[in-house]
Design a protein around this motif. Sequence first.
Motif, mmCIF file in Angstrom:
data_model
loop_
_atom_site.group_PDB
_atom_site.id
_atom_site.type_symbol
_atom_site.label_atom_id
_atom_site.label_comp_id
_atom_site.label_asym_id
_atom_site.label_seq_id
_atom_site.Cartn_x
_atom_site.Cartn_y
_atom_site.Cartn_z
ATOM 1 N N VAL A 287 8.229 5.759 0.373
ATOM 2 C CA VAL A 287 7.389 5.883 -0.821
ATOM 3 C C VAL A 287 6.777 4.534 -1.198
ATOM 4 C CG1 VAL A 287 7.526 6.259 -3.329
ATOM 5 C CG2 VAL A 287 8.509 7.939 -1.747
ATOM 6 N N ARG A 288 7.572 3.495 -1.078
ATOM 7 C CA ARG A 288 7.104 2.155 -1.405
ATOM 8 C C ARG A 288 5.881 1.793 -0.565
ATOM 9 N NH1 ARG A 288 7.924 -2.993 0.611
ATOM 10 N NH2 ARG A 288 8.083 -4.635 -0.970
ATOM 11 N N ASP A 289 5.988 2.055 0.721
ATOM 12 C CA ASP A 289 4.884 1.756 1.628
ATOM 13 C C ASP A 289 3.638 2.574 1.272
ATOM 14 O OD1 ASP A 289 3.860 0.588 4.167
ATOM 15 O OD2 ASP A 289 3.878 2.687 4.825
ATOM 16 N N LEU A 290 3.872 3.847 0.966
ATOM 17 C CA LEU A 290 2.770 4.734 0.591
ATOM 18 C C LEU A 290 2.080 4.231 -0.680
ATOM 19 C CD1 LEU A 290 1.560 7.593 1.297
ATOM 20 C CD2 LEU A 290 3.225 8.538 -0.302
ATOM 21 N N LEU A 291 2.875 3.864 -1.668
ATOM 22 C CA LEU A 291 2.309 3.398 -2.942
ATOM 23 C C LEU A 291 1.582 2.077 -2.766
ATOM 24 C CD1 LEU A 291 5.249 4.223 -5.400
ATOM 25 C CD2 LEU A 291 2.991 5.310 -5.373
ATOM 26 N N LEU A 292 2.174 1.146 -2.016
ATOM 27 C CA LEU A 292 1.529 -0.148 -1.798
ATOM 28 C C LEU A 292 0.178 0.036 -1.129
ATOM 29 C CD1 LEU A 292 4.530 -2.406 -0.676
ATOM 30 C CD2 LEU A 292 3.080 -2.723 -2.713
ATOM 31 N N ARG A 293 0.129 0.926 -0.145
ATOM 32 C CA ARG A 293 -1.123 1.143 0.563
ATOM 33 C C ARG A 293 -2.151 1.871 -0.308
ATOM 34 N NH1 ARG A 293 -0.673 4.433 4.591
ATOM 35 N NH2 ARG A 293 1.551 4.853 4.519
ATOM 36 N N SER A 294 -1.673 2.797 -1.165
ATOM 37 C CA SER A 294 -2.619 3.584 -1.974
ATOM 38 C C SER A 294 -3.041 2.870 -3.247
ATOM 39 C CB SER A 294 -1.996 4.918 -2.386
ATOM 40 O OG SER A 294 -1.358 5.521 -1.299
ATOM 41 N N LEU A 295 -2.097 2.179 -3.897
ATOM 42 C CA LEU A 295 -2.375 1.664 -5.246
ATOM 43 C C LEU A 295 -2.371 0.147 -5.337
ATOM 44 C CD1 LEU A 295 -0.017 4.063 -7.281
ATOM 45 C CD2 LEU A 295 -2.390 4.464 -6.643
ATOM 46 N N GLY A 296 -1.807 -0.537 -4.333
ATOM 47 C CA GLY A 296 -1.696 -1.997 -4.421
ATOM 48 C C GLY A 296 -0.415 -2.411 -5.124
ATOM 49 N N ALA A 297 -0.107 -3.692 -5.041
ATOM 50 C CA ALA A 297 1.202 -4.210 -5.458
ATOM 51 C C ALA A 297 1.428 -4.143 -6.962
ATOM 52 C CB ALA A 297 1.379 -5.642 -4.965
ATOM 53 N N VAL A 298 0.379 -4.275 -7.764
ATOM 54 C CA VAL A 298 0.568 -4.286 -9.217
ATOM 55 C C VAL A 298 0.899 -2.881 -9.716
ATOM 56 C CG1 VAL A 298 -0.534 -4.730 -11.439
ATOM 57 C CG2 VAL A 298 -0.956 -6.270 -9.491
ATOM 58 N N ASP A 299 0.070 -1.921 -9.357
ATOM 59 C CA ASP A 299 0.286 -0.564 -9.855
ATOM 60 C C ASP A 299 1.517 0.086 -9.237
ATOM 61 O OD1 ASP A 299 -1.744 -0.638 -11.627
ATOM 62 O OD2 ASP A 299 -3.248 0.183 -10.255
ATOM 63 N N TYR A 300 1.851 -0.327 -8.043
ATOM 64 C CA TYR A 300 3.051 0.207 -7.379
ATOM 65 C C TYR A 300 4.267 0.043 -8.276
ATOM 66 C CZ TYR A 300 7.284 -1.239 -4.753
ATOM 67 O OH TYR A 300 8.568 -1.467 -4.342
ATOM 68 N N THR A 301 4.434 -1.143 -8.847
ATOM 69 C CA THR A 301 5.619 -1.423 -9.668
ATOM 70 C C THR A 301 5.705 -0.486 -10.861
ATOM 71 O OG1 THR A 301 5.152 -3.700 -9.076
ATOM 72 C CG2 THR A 301 6.930 -3.329 -10.615
#
Lengths: 467, 467
Positions: free
Chosen positions: A159-173
């Motif tokens: 999920v982390r990888d998916l979120l980082l790729r889709s939303l970027g590091a700021v929104d992922y958190t």
Amino acid sequence: MPDYRRRTAREAMSVRLDVNGLMGEAIGAAGVGREEVDALAPRVSEVGRVLKARRSAGELPFYELPYEKDAVARVRALAAEVRGECDTLVVLGIGGSALGTRAIISALGPTAPRIIVADHVDPWSFGAVLDGLDLKRTTFNVISKSGETIETMAQFLIVRDLLLRSLGAVDYTKRVIITTDADQGALRQIVYDEGFRDLALPAGLSGRFSVLSSVGLLPAAVAGIKIDEMLAGAAWIDVRCQEADIWKNPGHLLGALLYLADTRHQQNILVMMPYSDRLTGFAAWFAQLWAESLAKAETLDGYPAFVGQTPLVAVGAKGQHSLLQLLMEGPVDKVVGMLRVEDHGRELPIASAYADLDSLGYLGGTGLGALLNRQQRATELSLLKGQRPVFTLALPQLNAFTLGQLFYLFEVAVVFAGGLYRVDPFNQPGIEVSKRLTYALMGRKGFDEARAEVDALLAAKRPEYIV
Amino acid sequence: MPDYRRRTAREAMSVRLDVNGLMGEAIGAAGVGREEVDALAPRVSEVGRVLKARRSAGELPFYELPYEKDAVARVRALAAEVRGECDTLVVLGIGGSALGTRAIISALGPTAPRIIVADHVDPWSFGAVLDGLDLKRTTFNVISKSGETIETMAQFLIVRDLLLRSLGAVDYTKRVIITTDADQGALRQIVYDEGFRDLALPAGLSGRFSVLSSVGLLPAAVAGIKIDEMLAGAAWIDVRCQEADIWKNPGHLLGALLYLADTRHQQNILVMMPYSDRLTGFAAWFAQLWAESLAKAETLDGYPAFVGQTPLVAVGAKGQHSLLQLLMEGPVDKVVGMLRVEDHGRELPIASAYADLDSLGYLGGTGLGALLNRQQRATELSLLKGQRPVFTLALPQLNAFTLGQLFYLFEVAVVFAGGLYRVDPFNQPGIEVSKRLTYALMGRKGFDEARAEVDALLAAKRPEYIV
């Protein structure tokens, strides 16, 4: 809507335990004799005394969960934030981090936001969950007490990888909330390093007793479920389970009778049979509680034990078409526990038709919920008639207050039974071997010895026994 | 795509049964001794001979289901019609009329048209199914061998009323297909009177052995599943299960070893543990097959029996977080059967991250399916190491051909085990009492005596045992 602060309203919404079908008076030799319960009285008092003392000493945190005002306030505040920012909350957790929440949502849902409990370790089912999400409107609640549960960590990395790729590091958190131990473990480290919102689990709280902690309460509160009523239901049973007379104490009575059924009557299987599809999740939660808490290789004082009743879930009435033949004509090695909901709160009327056909005409004018409850009663009475052990727990309705009662009642019962079996109901040492061998197969550092064990076990297999 | 007409392609797609973990050589006293199997040889030969003779005499129709060309052609033709006229097929059936189809769809779906197996007898869940339908694009397949199954008839009356009100009497008839006995029962009468399309079930085919008949084949064919491959898989196992040497006959070997585990080693529980969420439905199908077929109060020659192993479903790896403690440290009263899919056909890669954290770093670079299979292996080996009975059935892939093998393999195994127990695996007399009491509670004509029984049983309850 009854006012649960008033005692009479609570009384009317109190679950009722009927143990007639466990007793010798009703089912003869397969039943527990009243004299067996009397003979157990010294142990019953002792276990009651020990549990009370340990509770007072703060050693048994699950007992206090209905009263943790600060933790509840923290959950409420966080849930209010989350409700504003997502349509879907996905719980990444397994076992005790998943089953309680699934029980709540399956009983009281569907809800908005929707809650998905993703305890899948299968690329098809977890993939299907991920495929169906709008990541911008989804929050993930990663739950692991130890902070290193294999399956949950694997899901988190995906999920982390998916979120980082889709939303970027700021929104992922912002899309992740972590529920883990207050001080220890890899997830706690990650909270510190990456600044996730988090909830801390009380020390000494075993996963299968955590449904009324932030593990279950956060998703429930996000879903808009009345968590105060759920906690009030638990507190209501807590009071009932402090009764010294065992015949008036539903939790201790259930624990003692099931202990006697298992150890004196060789009834090593406990069938949990809810007559409500909405209680399917509850039954699965119960199965973990009963299985993990009582099955121990050693007693508390270090003697060999190898005890524990095996829980089995069958949902009525459809379970009758799978298991009833076995319950009626198989070995008398089972206790059947039925859950009955008096008022389902929804009915599907059965239209009258084919009045000339005997085998259909009688159904018209009733409803599907009425049929279900009559099937429960008919099957309960069939078991009684066949002198097979059966008990029934009746819920006036299925709501947050009665569900809270169910959770707490079975927690009290299993801890009390654990005392009678003389085992520790809060640990699970037996799962460590499989973990170690999994680490070995995954090539985790420091597991070379386990890897050698794996190879030896595989090499010992005889090809003539593979067909 | 392998060509399953070629023997080598079939060989590569053949399921493999590994019984090492059931044998004394691997797990000591908890295992079956090779000499126990040898001592059973005369019974094994006799049961094999009797089954062969009964099959030749046409008494055991389930054996022939892979070869019923006419029935399959009828299913195909009807399925082609239905595919053109609906987006959703709803199966109204319960037990043997539902579990096989759910197993197929859960293993090989999702499909278009979608298939909903509605075995719910709960106003909430059945109501939710009905609420979600576009009735103009929905076909209902009502399935009941007897033509009077209580739950299915209730559902039919509800759906009939809904369709009549929404679509009128002419279109209503087009939305329903009835699968029932060729000659008898209320549903057959209704087919004659109202002109529904119908499928006829072979005489003497028990519901739990009907998945490869039109009961399971029509929904599968409507869903676009390759039913010829499923039947070819069954036929492939049929050939393998005609091997005279029990060590080369997977169905007879499994039946005999489980019989010995139960009757000689007091392992009265059989845990079915698929490591694939897609096999959850299969495990539930298996549970009915095993429970209803073997649990009998009487042997074939009229002696008291009260035998039968209790099947229990646990889906790996999440089941490990509920049941593994019990499997490892509870009583040695269980056999664990694992289903393993070598190639899941889909993978979710686990991204590398947190290389500095020992408890996460090792996961990166693998995949969720790889993790799942290693957990299966690790848990299998933990059981072996702990001298707990375990067998593994490995599927090269999960497809129609391998699923057909699974169905037929366990059908053969349970019928063979039934022969060893000396019981009739095809009846279920034990469910009649509950039916009779349900009729009484529903006020069906002619059940006054049963009503009196109900009242007597209720009156005998003691209020002091209700808390």
